[in-house]
Design an enzyme around this catalytic site. Structure first.
Site, PDB file in Angstrom:
ATOM      1  N   SER A 329       0.805  -1.230   0.000  1.00  0.00           N
ATOM      2  CA  SER A 329       0.000   0.000   0.000  1.00  0.00           C
ATOM      3  C   SER A 329       0.834   1.276   0.000  1.00  0.00           C
ATOM      4  CB  SER A 329      -0.941   0.008   1.213  1.00  0.00           C
ATOM      5  OG  SER A 329      -1.909  -1.019   1.087  1.00  0.00           O
ATOM      6  N   ASP A 353     -16.576   1.739  -1.482  1.00  0.00           N
ATOM      7  CA  ASP A 353     -15.743   0.606  -1.088  1.00  0.00           C
ATOM      8  C   ASP A 353     -16.592  -0.352  -0.252  1.00  0.00           C
ATOM      9  OD1 ASP A 353     -13.968  -1.213  -0.007  1.00  0.00           O
ATOM     10  OD2 ASP A 353     -12.461   0.274   0.561  1.00  0.00           O
TER      11      ASP A 353
END
Length: 705
Positions: A329, A353
């Site tokens: 990430s 999301d």
């Protein structure tokens, strides 16, 4: 009457013979005279030179190798003098018998014999090879009393390299070793003047800055003209042209910060690179595990080499330079910047999301299959939304991602001043066509693009590349080639030549785009994944955690570290910078197989910033917890970094001619005992003498001529 005629004939014949003999003698003397004129007049200069050469031997004087110091003047590589017992195989006769006889006078271990045999395989029979190094005065005296028994064996005074801090910074500093046959072959392609400068030199830099700055450190070889007897024995010294010591390298590394990071890793594997984004200077360059470069100086023994070479942890691998990993990430902020730069996403665009992203018949999961709900760009970084970047990668496509992220240094060499830098991999359709042979393998599938958005898939970068990209980001797009050597100081003129700080063409990022990404990275430390680590910090910082897969997990499976062996578990990654307003340090750190980024990597970054910005060193309690991956914010009472001594000193202990002052951080050398006259030391040691940790050694080296 007949007798009278015969007498006249005999007299005539005699006269003829006499004339012929006279002419022959005259011809002979004429040839001799002609030859003498030719030799004495026409070839006088040539023959006089050859005669002088037979009388005079020109011996190279190897220069004292240059010092290596850190940015604060701490000596990291130096030299000392010691006696070496050497054998010339072509003159020694039965080598085994000679070595056995020598072992009664001087201790010769099996590892010494193995090293000597290896050197013989790599050298020529007429070269002098060491059988024992670092002789004591008593051993020298015992051998000299019996020297007449050992033709082809001599004691020589030589300079040895020493790394006072042992394994601290070994991958940066490197080490030196004897020139092998492959290196000798490569040296044949050097310019003649460079080859001439290496006459008499037996060692060369093998790794780190010792290798990449070899010619700066080597110095200029001098020479001696020595009158010799008919038997080749030195009679007297006629002329001396002293050697010039190598230049001093001033590194940008803060060796105390380097030691702190290496200590925080403990027995774990990983890498950390810290860069000053204002000029590209590398402040720390850590690869763990590390090794002691002193093992290589006079030839590493078999057991030590086997231990290093066969270790599953691969201590000889420079993970910061050559180790490549998925960034996880930590890649997301750069993806966000690319999206802003290309107009693919606006900061306010919201993506839902729900915990997964479906592409075709494949489901790409998020963290624990838990959704984050509505996510804009700021929140996508702070909360580390996978779904946001799955969809972004799908929209951008692999080639646009490559076009945007390659200028930041991903998948390409940064140009750091070390050899053998790894390239990493930032994929593209062109790369795949070149990398694979079969047509079905060369095709790029759209599904391969999705995982690239969260730093997985084919993405593989070095921590040096991630740190360099972070430095470019926080510098607003201004790029620098990372530099480990800050300046080179000429020991003769004392002039300092700056090496670091040369800017490259900046990347055309809009200030508002940079500001948004940096604000989001600061949010990670305030309301995101690394909030507990930076609790109570008196400065503002930004960063991004990452969890990089070491092995893939199938779509219908969940990651469970407890069911995997240590070397299959995820890596803990963190990229960060500080302070927020005017960054002076940017870093990337990975702890292999340590799990979540905030668990192991981020705590190391916090303590690096505490050292760099506040001058603090972790408490013993905090250090122990960090080494085990069990720390968050610092615990206990930190110490002032200036009060914590550097490791080292043991690396100097036991060396001939060296005495350390136990009460001081830096020891001072005691004088080297005098070398006996005669054949003991045919090659003189440079006059600058031993160099040690003391600052006086630096001054002595700089003042040498």
């Amino acid at each position: 009457m007949t007798e009278i005629k015969n007498l006249e004939r005999e007299i005539s014949r005699f006269r003829g013979r006499l004339v012929a003999a006279g002419l022959f003698v005259l011809l002979g003397f004429g040839l001799i005279a002609t030859r003498m004129v030719y030799l004495q007049i026409y070839r006088h200069e040539e023959l006089a030179t050859r005669a002088e050469a037979n009388r005079i031997a020109v011996l190279p004087v190897v220069p004292n190798r240059g010092l290596i110091v850190d940015r604060n003047g701490v000596v990291l590589a130096t030299n000392y003098s010691a006696y070496t017992l050497e054998i010339t195989p072509s003159k020694a006769g039965d080598l085994e018998a000679t070595i056995d006889a020598l072992s009664h006078l001087v201790e010769i271990q099996q590892r010494d014999r193995r090293r000597f045999k290896r050197l013989m395989d790599e050298s020529k029979s007429f070269e002098s090879l060491p059988i024992r190094t670092k002789l004591t005065d008593a051993e020298v005296a015992r051998f000299m009393a019996q020297r007449f028994r050992f033709p082809g064996v001599d004691v020589r005074a030589r300079l040895f390299r020493n790394y006072p801090l042992g394994d601290v910074g070994a991958h940066v500093i490197g080490y030196i070793g004897r020139i092998n046959q492959a290196e000798k072959k490569a040296m044949e392609d050097w310019d003649e003047d460079v080859q001439a400068n290496y006459r008499g030199t037996e060692v060369i830099g093998k790794l780190g800055v010792e290798q990449s700055y070899e010619r700066e450190l080597h110095g200029q070889t001098g020479f001696e003209e020595v009158e010799t007897s008919a038997g080749g024995r030195a009679v007297r010294r006629l002329k001396t042209h002293p050697s010039t010591p190598g230049n001093t390298l001033v590194l940008s590394i803060d060796i105390k910060l380097q030691a702190l990071v290496e200590q925080m890793f403990g027995d774990r594997r990983g890498a950390l690179v810290a860069i000053d984004p204002r000029n590209g200077e590398v402040l720390a360059f850590v690869s763990k595990p590390t090794f002691d470069p002193n093992l290589f100086v006079d030839g590493i023994d078999y057991d030590s080499w086997k231990e290093l070479n066969e270790s599953i942890d691969r201590p000889l691998l420079n993970r910061a330079l050559r180790g490549t990993y998925p960034p996880g990430s930590t890649f997301k902020p750069f993806m966000a910047l690319a999206a802003l730069n290309t107009g693919k996403r606006s900061p306010s665009l919201v993506i839902q999301d729900n915990g997964s992203f479906v592409f075709g018949n494949h489901t790409f999961r998020s963290h624990g299959d838990k959704g984050l709900g509505p996510v804009d760009m700021y929140r996508s970084i702070v909360k580390s939304s996978n779904v946001y970047y799955y969809s972004l990668a799908n929209e951008m496509g692999v080639d646009l991602m490559h076009e945007q992220l390659s200028p930041l240094g991903f998948g390409r060499r940064t140009g750091i001043d070390l050899e053998a830098e790894g390239t990493g991999l930032l994929p593209s359709t062109a790369w795949k066509k070149k990398a694979y042979k079969r047509p079905e393998q060369q095709k790029w599938f759209s599904g391969e693009t999705i995982s690239l958005g969260i730093g997985q898939g084919y993405n593989n970068f070095t921590m040096l590349q991630v740190a360099s990209a972070t430095a470019t980001l926080v510098a607003g797009g201004q790029r620098f080639e990372p530099r480990l050597v800050r300046e080179v100081e000429n020991v003769v003129t004392h002039e300092k030549r700056r090496v670091s700080g040369q800017p490259l063409a900046p990347l055309p990022y809009k200030p508002e785009h940079i500001a948004l990404v940096l604000r989001a990275l600061h949010g990670v430390t305030q309301e995101g994944t690394s909030t507990p680590v930076f609790a109570g910090a008196p400065y503002k910082t930004g960063g991004k955690t990452g969890t990089a897969q070491a092995v893939g997990v199938r779509a219908n499976e969940k990651y469970n570290a407890a069911k995997l062996s240590e070397y299959q578990r995820d890596h803990s990654v963190y990229m960060a910078f500080a302070p927020l307003e005017n960054p002076t340090i940017a870093l990337a750190v990975i702890v292999e197989n340590a799990g979540w980024g905030a668990a192991a990597a981020a705590p190391i970054a916090r303590r690096v910033f505490d050292y760099s910005l506040l001058g603090l060193w972790p408490s013993d309690e905090d250090m122990a917890a960090t080494q085990q991956g069990k720390s968050v914010a610092p615990m206990g009472t930190p110490r002032r970094a200036s009060d914590v001594p550097l490791p080292g000193g043991l690396a100097m202990a036991g060396l001939p001619g060296i005495a350390l002052d136990v009460g001081s951080e830096r020891g001072a050398p005691s004088p080297m005992p005098s070398v006996p006259e005669g054949p003991v030391a045919p090659a003189p040691v440079p006059a600058s003498g031993p160099q040690q940790l003391a600052q006086a050694a630096v001054a002595a080296q700089r003042g040498a001529r």
